[in-house]
Design a protein around this motif. Structure first.
Motif, PDB file in Angstrom:
ATOM      1  N   LEU A   1       4.334 -14.086   1.316  1.00 34.27           N
ATOM      2  CA  LEU A   1       4.148 -14.134   2.763  1.00 34.27           C
ATOM      3  C   LEU A   1       3.782 -12.763   3.329  1.00 34.27           C
ATOM      4  O   LEU A   1       2.955 -12.652   4.230  1.00 34.27           O
ATOM      5  CB  LEU A   1       5.420 -14.664   3.436  1.00 34.27           C
ATOM      6  CG  LEU A   1       5.698 -16.146   3.225  1.00 34.27           C
ATOM      7  CD1 LEU A   1       7.070 -16.506   3.773  1.00 34.27           C
ATOM      8  CD2 LEU A   1       4.622 -16.992   3.866  1.00 34.27           C
ATOM      9  N   THR A   2       4.394 -11.706   2.785  1.00 39.46           N
ATOM     10  CA  THR A   2       4.070 -10.347   3.227  1.00 39.46           C
ATOM     11  C   THR A   2       2.615 -10.026   2.911  1.00 39.46           C
ATOM     12  O   THR A   2       1.891  -9.469   3.748  1.00 39.46           O
ATOM     13  CB  THR A   2       5.009  -9.325   2.555  1.00 39.46           C
ATOM     14  OG1 THR A   2       6.346  -9.644   2.914  1.00 39.46           O
ATOM     15  CG2 THR A   2       4.680  -7.911   2.984  1.00 39.46           C
ATOM     16  N   ALA A   3       2.166 -10.381   1.711  1.00 40.16           N
ATOM     17  CA  ALA A   3       0.775 -10.135   1.335  1.00 40.16           C
ATOM     18  C   ALA A   3      -0.173 -10.935   2.223  1.00 40.16           C
ATOM     19  O   ALA A   3      -1.217 -10.423   2.642  1.00 40.16           O
ATOM     20  CB  ALA A   3       0.559 -10.501  -0.135  1.00 40.16           C
TER      21      ALA A   3
ATOM     22  N   VAL B   1      -3.193  -9.500   4.766  1.00 41.47           N
ATOM     23  CA  VAL B   1      -4.578  -9.987   4.784  1.00 41.47           C
ATOM     24  C   VAL B   1      -4.967 -10.430   6.191  1.00 41.47           C
ATOM     25  O   VAL B   1      -6.038 -10.087   6.696  1.00 41.47           O
ATOM     26  CB  VAL B   1      -4.765 -11.148   3.773  1.00 41.47           C
ATOM     27  CG1 VAL B   1      -6.112 -11.817   3.950  1.00 41.47           C
ATOM     28  CG2 VAL B   1      -4.596 -10.646   2.348  1.00 41.47           C
ATOM     29  N   ALA B   2      -4.097 -11.182   6.849  1.00 42.94           N
ATOM     30  CA  ALA B   2      -4.384 -11.647   8.209  1.00 42.94           C
ATOM     31  C   ALA B   2      -4.548 -10.465   9.157  1.00 42.94           C
ATOM     32  O   ALA B   2      -5.465 -10.434   9.981  1.00 42.94           O
ATOM     33  CB  ALA B   2      -3.265 -12.568   8.696  1.00 42.94           C
ATOM     34  N   ASP B   3      -3.677  -9.471   9.040  1.00 38.85           N
ATOM     35  CA  ASP B   3      -3.778  -8.286   9.891  1.00 38.85           C
ATOM     36  C   ASP B   3      -5.091  -7.537   9.642  1.00 38.85           C
ATOM     37  O   ASP B   3      -5.732  -7.078  10.579  1.00 38.85           O
ATOM     38  CB  ASP B   3      -2.588  -7.350   9.655  1.00 38.85           C
ATOM     39  CG  ASP B   3      -1.294  -7.905  10.239  1.00 38.85           C
ATOM     40  OD1 ASP B   3      -1.365  -8.818  11.091  1.00 38.85           O
ATOM     41  OD2 ASP B   3      -0.220  -7.428   9.847  1.00 38.85           O
ATOM     42  N   ALA B   4      -5.477  -7.435   8.381  1.00 34.34           N
ATOM     43  CA  ALA B   4      -6.732  -6.755   8.063  1.00 34.34           C
ATOM     44  C   ALA B   4      -7.917  -7.508   8.652  1.00 34.34           C
ATOM     45  O   ALA B   4      -8.851  -6.900   9.188  1.00 34.34           O
ATOM     46  CB  ALA B   4      -6.875  -6.614   6.550  1.00 34.34           C
ATOM     47  N   LEU B   5      -7.882  -8.832   8.574  1.00 32.00           N
ATOM     48  CA  LEU B   5      -8.977  -9.629   9.130  1.00 32.00           C
ATOM     49  C   LEU B   5      -9.042  -9.523  10.647  1.00 32.00           C
ATOM     50  O   LEU B   5     -10.113  -9.594  11.239  1.00 32.00           O
ATOM     51  CB  LEU B   5      -8.824 -11.098   8.721  1.00 32.00           C
ATOM     52  CG  LEU B   5      -9.054 -11.389   7.244  1.00 32.00           C
ATOM     53  CD1 LEU B   5      -8.681 -12.826   6.931  1.00 32.00           C
ATOM     54  CD2 LEU B   5     -10.504 -11.117   6.863  1.00 32.00           C
TER      55      LEU B   5
ATOM     56  N   ASP C   1      -1.125  -1.686  11.500  1.00 35.58           N
ATOM     57  CA  ASP C   1       0.280  -1.573  11.112  1.00 35.58           C
ATOM     58  C   ASP C   1       1.000  -2.862  11.474  1.00 35.58           C
ATOM     59  O   ASP C   1       1.421  -3.041  12.600  1.00 35.58           O
ATOM     60  CB  ASP C   1       0.933  -0.376  11.810  1.00 35.58           C
ATOM     61  CG  ASP C   1       2.364  -0.151  11.343  1.00 35.58           C
ATOM     62  OD1 ASP C   1       2.788  -0.805  10.372  1.00 35.58           O
ATOM     63  OD2 ASP C   1       3.053   0.673  11.959  1.00 35.58           O
ATOM     64  N   SER C   2       1.159  -3.773  10.497  1.00 37.60           N
ATOM     65  CA  SER C   2       1.790  -5.062  10.778  1.00 37.60           C
ATOM     66  C   SER C   2       3.265  -4.897  11.126  1.00 37.60           C
ATOM     67  O   SER C   2       3.858  -5.747  11.748  1.00 37.60           O
ATOM     68  CB  SER C   2       1.626  -6.017   9.593  1.00 37.60           C
ATOM     69  OG  SER C   2       2.286  -5.501   8.462  1.00 37.60           O
ATOM     70  N   ALA C   3       3.892  -3.771  10.737  1.00 39.93           N
ATOM     71  CA  ALA C   3       5.312  -3.576  11.026  1.00 39.93           C
ATOM     72  C   ALA C   3       5.554  -3.499  12.530  1.00 39.93           C
ATOM     73  O   ALA C   3       6.612  -3.888  13.010  1.00 39.93           O
ATOM     74  CB  ALA C   3       5.819  -2.307  10.347  1.00 39.93           C
ATOM     75  N   THR C   4       4.580  -3.006  13.288  1.00 36.54           N
ATOM     76  CA  THR C   4       4.765  -2.912  14.741  1.00 36.54           C
ATOM     77  C   THR C   4       4.625  -4.268  15.411  1.00 36.54           C
ATOM     78  O   THR C   4       5.001  -4.428  16.572  1.00 36.54           O
ATOM     79  CB  THR C   4       3.738  -1.947  15.362  1.00 36.54           C
ATOM     80  OG1 THR C   4       2.423  -2.458  15.109  1.00 36.54           O
ATOM     81  CG2 THR C   4       3.893  -0.554  14.805  1.00 36.54           C
TER      82      THR C   4
END
Length: 83
Positions: A61-63, A67-71, A76-79
């Motif tokens: 799920l983290t991976a 990928v979704a964040d990059a797309l 920074d997905s942590a924020t």
């Protein structure tokens, strides 16, 4: 037979009254206890491809989130957690 693990009729064999094909796939209209009808996706029955036996792990799920964040152009997905 209904095979979708979260369907309330999972494990029940139901007679198929007719099939309906839509742009979203094949659907079966089935009879329940001779009184009501239920519509089931082919994938939810033993006539569809078998469901995956394993769910995604936390690492998977983290991976997927990365990928979704990059797309979406996020850096920074942590924020984004808890938004």
């Amino acid at each position: 037979m209904v095979t979708h693990p979260f369907h309330p009729l999972c494990g029940r064999e139901l007679p198929v009254l007719f099939e309906r094909r839509t742009r979203r796939g094949l659907w079966f209209v089935c009879e329940v206890d001779g009184q009501q009808r239920v519509t089931l996706r082919q994938e939810w029955t033993d006539r569809g491809a078998p469901a995956g036996e394993q769910r995604l792990s936390a690492d998977g799920l983290t991976a997927l989130r990365e990928v979704a964040d990059a797309l979406l152009g996020r850096r920074d997905s942590a924020t984004l957690v808890g938004e």
